[in-house]
Design a protein around this motif. Structure first.
Motif, mmCIF file in Angstrom:
data_model
loop_
_atom_site.group_PDB
_atom_site.id
_atom_site.type_symbol
_atom_site.label_atom_id
_atom_site.label_comp_id
_atom_site.label_asym_id
_atom_site.label_seq_id
_atom_site.Cartn_x
_atom_site.Cartn_y
_atom_site.Cartn_z
ATOM 1 N N THR A 119 135.919 -64.188 56.841
ATOM 2 C CA THR A 119 137.022 -65.121 57.033
ATOM 3 C C THR A 119 136.613 -66.167 58.048
ATOM 4 O O THR A 119 135.795 -65.904 58.936
ATOM 5 C CB THR A 119 138.297 -64.403 57.514
ATOM 6 O OG1 THR A 119 139.357 -65.355 57.675
ATOM 7 C CG2 THR A 119 138.058 -63.720 58.842
ATOM 8 N N THR A 120 137.163 -67.348 57.929
ATOM 9 C CA THR A 120 136.926 -68.423 58.887
ATOM 10 C C THR A 120 138.245 -68.987 59.389
ATOM 11 O O THR A 120 138.301 -70.119 59.861
ATOM 12 C CB THR A 120 136.085 -69.543 58.255
ATOM 13 O OG1 THR A 120 136.732 -70.012 57.053
ATOM 14 C CG2 THR A 120 134.684 -69.058 57.926
ATOM 15 N N VAL A 121 139.307 -68.199 59.307
ATOM 16 C CA VAL A 121 140.621 -68.606 59.810
ATOM 17 C C VAL A 121 140.741 -68.118 61.250
ATOM 18 O O VAL A 121 140.640 -66.915 61.513
ATOM 19 C CB VAL A 121 141.745 -68.019 58.948
ATOM 20 C CG1 VAL A 121 143.104 -68.427 59.499
ATOM 21 C CG2 VAL A 121 141.597 -68.473 57.501
ATOM 22 N N PRO A 122 140.945 -68.998 62.224
ATOM 23 C CA PRO A 122 141.025 -68.559 63.626
ATOM 24 C C PRO A 122 142.294 -67.755 63.897
ATOM 25 O O PRO A 122 143.402 -68.223 63.683
ATOM 26 C CB PRO A 122 141.009 -69.876 64.410
ATOM 27 C CG PRO A 122 141.481 -70.917 63.439
ATOM 28 C CD PRO A 122 141.040 -70.466 62.088
ATOM 29 N N THR A 123 142.118 -66.526 64.351
ATOM 30 C CA THR A 123 143.222 -65.641 64.713
ATOM 31 C C THR A 123 142.943 -65.030 66.085
ATOM 32 O O THR A 123 141.920 -65.315 66.708
ATOM 33 C CB THR A 123 143.413 -64.523 63.671
ATOM 34 O OG1 THR A 123 142.201 -63.751 63.582
ATOM 35 C CG2 THR A 123 143.738 -65.106 62.313
ATOM 36 N N GLY A 124 143.848 -64.175 66.518
ATOM 37 C CA GLY A 124 143.697 -63.574 67.829
ATOM 38 C C GLY A 124 142.534 -62.621 67.941
ATOM 39 O O GLY A 124 142.032 -62.388 69.036
ATOM 40 N N ARG A 125 142.068 -62.075 66.830
ATOM 41 C CA ARG A 125 140.993 -61.086 66.883
ATOM 42 C C ARG A 125 139.604 -61.671 66.678
ATOM 43 O O ARG A 125 138.612 -60.947 66.764
ATOM 44 C CB ARG A 125 141.233 -59.984 65.850
ATOM 45 C CG ARG A 125 141.140 -60.418 64.401
ATOM 46 C CD ARG A 125 141.489 -59.272 63.471
ATOM 47 N NE ARG A 125 140.527 -58.191 63.548
ATOM 48 C CZ ARG A 125 139.753 -57.828 62.525
ATOM 49 N NH1 ARG A 125 139.818 -58.457 61.368
ATOM 50 N NH2 ARG A 125 138.921 -56.816 62.658
ATOM 51 N N ASN A 126 139.485 -62.962 66.414
ATOM 52 C CA ASN A 126 138.159 -63.541 66.221
ATOM 53 C C ASN A 126 137.941 -64.826 67.016
ATOM 54 O O ASN A 126 136.951 -65.516 66.785
ATOM 55 C CB ASN A 126 137.893 -63.797 64.742
ATOM 56 C CG ASN A 126 138.901 -64.756 64.114
ATOM 57 O OD1 ASN A 126 139.609 -65.474 64.801
ATOM 58 N ND2 ASN A 126 138.965 -64.757 62.792
ATOM 59 N N THR A 127 138.848 -65.156 67.931
ATOM 60 C CA THR A 127 138.706 -66.357 68.748
ATOM 61 C C THR A 127 138.232 -65.964 70.140
ATOM 62 O O THR A 127 138.935 -65.270 70.872
ATOM 63 C CB THR A 127 140.042 -67.121 68.839
ATOM 64 O OG1 THR A 127 140.475 -67.464 67.516
ATOM 65 C CG2 THR A 127 139.882 -68.391 69.657
ATOM 66 N N PHE A 128 137.043 -66.408 70.505
ATOM 67 C CA PHE A 128 136.436 -66.071 71.787
ATOM 68 C C PHE A 128 136.410 -67.301 72.693
ATOM 69 O O PHE A 128 136.362 -68.440 72.217
ATOM 70 C CB PHE A 128 135.007 -65.549 71.597
ATOM 71 C CG PHE A 128 134.929 -64.198 70.949
ATOM 72 C CD1 PHE A 128 134.794 -63.051 71.710
ATOM 73 C CD2 PHE A 128 134.987 -64.069 69.566
ATOM 74 C CE1 PHE A 128 134.727 -61.800 71.119
ATOM 75 C CE2 PHE A 128 134.920 -62.823 68.961
ATOM 76 C CZ PHE A 128 134.796 -61.687 69.742
ATOM 77 N N THR A 129 136.416 -67.053 73.989
ATOM 78 C CA THR A 129 136.365 -68.106 74.994
ATOM 79 C C THR A 129 135.035 -68.044 75.723
ATOM 80 O O THR A 129 134.602 -66.963 76.142
ATOM 81 C CB THR A 129 137.522 -67.967 76.000
ATOM 82 O OG1 THR A 129 138.762 -67.949 75.296
ATOM 83 C CG2 THR A 129 137.534 -69.136 76.973
ATOM 84 N N ILE A 130 134.382 -69.195 75.875
ATOM 85 C CA ILE A 130 133.120 -69.272 76.610
ATOM 86 C C ILE A 130 133.444 -69.236 78.108
ATOM 87 O O ILE A 130 134.098 -70.139 78.634
ATOM 88 C CB ILE A 130 132.345 -70.551 76.259
ATOM 89 C CG1 ILE A 130 132.135 -70.659 74.742
ATOM 90 C CG2 ILE A 130 131.007 -70.586 76.989
ATOM 91 C CD1 ILE A 130 131.260 -69.594 74.159
ATOM 92 N N LEU A 131 132.986 -68.186 78.783
ATOM 93 C CA LEU A 131 133.263 -68.005 80.207
ATOM 94 C C LEU A 131 131.958 -67.966 80.985
ATOM 95 O O LEU A 131 130.909 -67.627 80.445
ATOM 96 C CB LEU A 131 134.040 -66.701 80.441
ATOM 97 C CG LEU A 131 135.366 -66.549 79.682
ATOM 98 C CD1 LEU A 131 135.942 -65.165 79.900
ATOM 99 C CD2 LEU A 131 136.364 -67.611 80.120
#
Length: 303
Positions: A119-131
């Protein structure tokens, strides 16, 4: 002569105890329903939280910055030496909680597993933040560079606490489920095991690009800093997860005869579509120079 003295209205057995037991069950059910402790209610809350729609960051200069929300996508590639069922298409890195424990607890248990899903739909389980990590000088808004340490965080659970993508050397008691290679998980503890580095795709140009900004939506290799193992997707190893059938993610460097990383180690830091924030850059139509399907159809190549 013996006669049956019991009529249809006579109750037999522990009928009084059964009646009280049924009343207690109903009271317990109503109490749990009011508190939201029913299994189906927990299931709905968890799925609503993990599958909530997200918006990826839009790169204005074409580079990745600290603080950007991205998706980690393994581009589609043909099978090589893999045997068995091979999952095709673009796969993204996803959070994968334990199927049983996720329904018993309101909070996600750590360490939490990760998998790859088509899947390529952004959801809560596949959206990461660069920290940025403790040793990195990068702050929010600064450009991420090749060879620079960074962490991948994701908001998880009903309290949306931050979990970090982590890995460590494999042992007899800790390894990936199918390939028995180095395991990749999500943890809530900030440590050196959460540090990763972006590496240029071409090994011959890797030294020249050291310190250059990381371009968005282009292939690269992500190495774990502590173990020097590359993040990999095993498309031929399927796992049964809370959300269905998905494939395994591990930390292992797969190299060919030229000592270059194989496509299972290739990743894209995918950003949002500037025309539509709910979609990604993969949803943009290809420019005429790259989209040759119309020309092939006109020339009769596909017929």
């Amino acid at each position: 002569m013996a006669q049956n003295l019991y009529g249809p209205g006579v109750r037999m057995g522990n009928w009084n105890e059964n009646a009280y037991l049924e009343e207690e069950r109903m009271k317990d059910f109503l109490e749990k329903r009011e508190k939201g402790e029913l299994l189906i209610q927990r299931n709905r809350r968890l799925k609503k939280n993990l599958l909530r729609p997200m918006e990826l960051s839009v790169s204005k200069d074409g580079f990745i910055h600290y603080g950007d929300k991205v998706m980690l996508v393994n581009p589609n590639h043909p099978p090589w030496e893999e045997a068995g069922v091979f999952l095709e298409g673009d796969l993204c890195l996803c959070m994968s909680p334990d199927e049983v424990k996720a329904q018993l607890l309101d909070e996600l248990e750590v360490p939490c597993g990760v998998t790859a899903v088509q899947t390529t739909v952004p959801t809560g389980r596949n959206t990461f933040t660069i920290l940025s990590d403790s040793t990195s000088s990068g702050s929010a808004g600064q450009v991420l560079r090749y060879g620079q340490n960074f962490c991948l965080g994701i908001a998880a659970g009903l309290e949306c606490k931050t979990l970090y993508l982590s890995s460590d050397h494999r042992t007899l008691l800790k390894s990936s489920k199918k390939s028995w290679l180095q395991e990749v998980t999500l943890t809530d503890q900030a440590s050196h095991l959460n540090c990763w580095q972006a590496t240029f795709l071409d090994p011959q140009l890797r030294l020249e690009y050291e310190g250059y900004p990381v371009r968005a939506n282009e292939k690269l290799v992500i190495y774990h800093r502590h173990t020097n193992r590359a993040l990999a997707v095993h498309r031929h190893l399927s796992l049964r997860t809370y959300f269905g059938k998905e494939v395994e993610v591990a930390a292992h460097t797969h190299q060919d005869s030229h000592r270059a990383e194989k496509p299972k180690n290739h990743w894209i830091l995918l950003t949002g579509n500037p025309r539509d924030k709910s979609t990604t850059m993969l949803d943009l139509p290809k420019p005429p120079a790259e989209d040759t399907s119309a020309v092939e159809q006109a020339m009769g190549i596909n017929t």
